[in-house]
Enzyme design. Structure first.
Site, PDB file in Angstrom:
ATOM      1  N   ASP A 109      -1.673  -0.829   5.961  1.00 24.25           N
ATOM      2  CA  ASP A 109      -1.876  -0.173   7.250  1.00 24.25           C
ATOM      3  C   ASP A 109      -3.323  -0.189   7.719  1.00 24.25           C
ATOM      4  O   ASP A 109      -3.618   0.354   8.786  1.00 24.25           O
ATOM      5  CB  ASP A 109      -1.414   1.285   7.162  1.00 24.25           C
ATOM      6  N   ASP A 126       0.863  -1.167   0.000  1.00 27.18           N
ATOM      7  CA  ASP A 126       0.000   0.000   0.000  1.00 27.18           C
ATOM      8  C   ASP A 126       0.910   1.230   0.000  1.00 27.18           C
ATOM      9  O   ASP A 126       2.109   1.126   0.276  1.00 27.18           O
ATOM     10  CB  ASP A 126      -0.890  -0.050   1.247  1.00 27.18           C
TER      11      ASP A 126
END
Length: 228
Positions: free
Chosen positions: A183, A18
């Site tokens: 996350d 990400d």
């Protein structure tokens, strides 16, 4: 826990990352763009702490949350206001997206290590692809990634598994040899649905919730912990 404890071959063959909240702390610039958008609409500013809880599901969701938060905004179903706000956000973020954002500690070291070990690297983010590519160039990260997918690249974005499945198919790597690093619950749910393992960082943007609530395979405070 290190990667060598998860994979029989020592390392995964493919690691998908990400961007926002994982490799890059982008909230300062996102908040700046949101507040400039709100000012243009004659609405009160949101500020960094609020925007930090809104990031993670793409630019449209971020703008919708900003409008919904403002008591002076028109009803959230007002398409004209959203369209104007979204255009303003895109304009302002395009001007400031690399002003105050910073790479997280360990990010470049981990990417360099994995690349040196000939692990394939991909970027799978919900950020629009135009801003994603701009940031990769600004922070000299493009050199690491074989594949880059933005939130508007495919018909679905995380937490849908489509982007991860697409990346694995394009790079001919099976889920059991793939790791997702993110996350948020969107990253974790996407990886779990795609059948690959997932490492979650504790410092990112998960709407104020602890990442361990979603049972990732690894939880880390610094990316470098994956290899040290």
């Amino acid at each position: 826990m290190q990667l060598t404890e998860l994979y029989s071959a020592g390392l995964p063959r493919l690691v998908l990352f990400d961007l926002d909240g994982t490799l890059l702390d982008s909230v300062p610039d996102l908040a700046l763009a949101i507040d400039r958008m709100l000012a243009a609409l004659e609405l009160p500013p949101a500020g960094q702490s609020q925007v930090r809880n809104w990031v993670g599901n793409g630019a449209q969701a971020l703008v919708k949350r900003a409008l919904a938060h403002s008591p002076a905004a028109v009803d959230g179903t007002d398409t004209d206001q959203f369209d104007r706000a979204f255009a303003l956000f895109l304009h302002h973020y395009g001007l400031c997206c690399a002003e105050q954002s910073t790479l997280y500690p360990g990010a470049e070291a981990l990417l360099s290590f994995l690349q040196a070990k000939q692990v394939l690297l991909g970027l799978v983010t919900n950020k629009p692809i135009g801003f994603t590519e701009q940031l990769l160039d600004e922070y000299n990260l493009r050199r690491f990634f074989t594949l880059v997918l933005g939130g508007d690249t495919l018909a679905e974005k995380k937490p849908h598994p489509m982007p991860l499945l697409h990346a694995m198919e394009k790079l001919s790597i099976a889920p059991e040899h793939t790791l997702m690093v993110g996350d948020s619950r969107s990253d974790i749910r996407a990886a779990q649905a795609a059948g690959c393992k997932v490492a979650a960082v504790t410092y990112g943007y998960n709407h104020g919730e602890p990442v361990d609530s979603y049972q990732p395979d690894i939880i880390i405070d610094n990316l470098i912990e994956l290899i040290r």
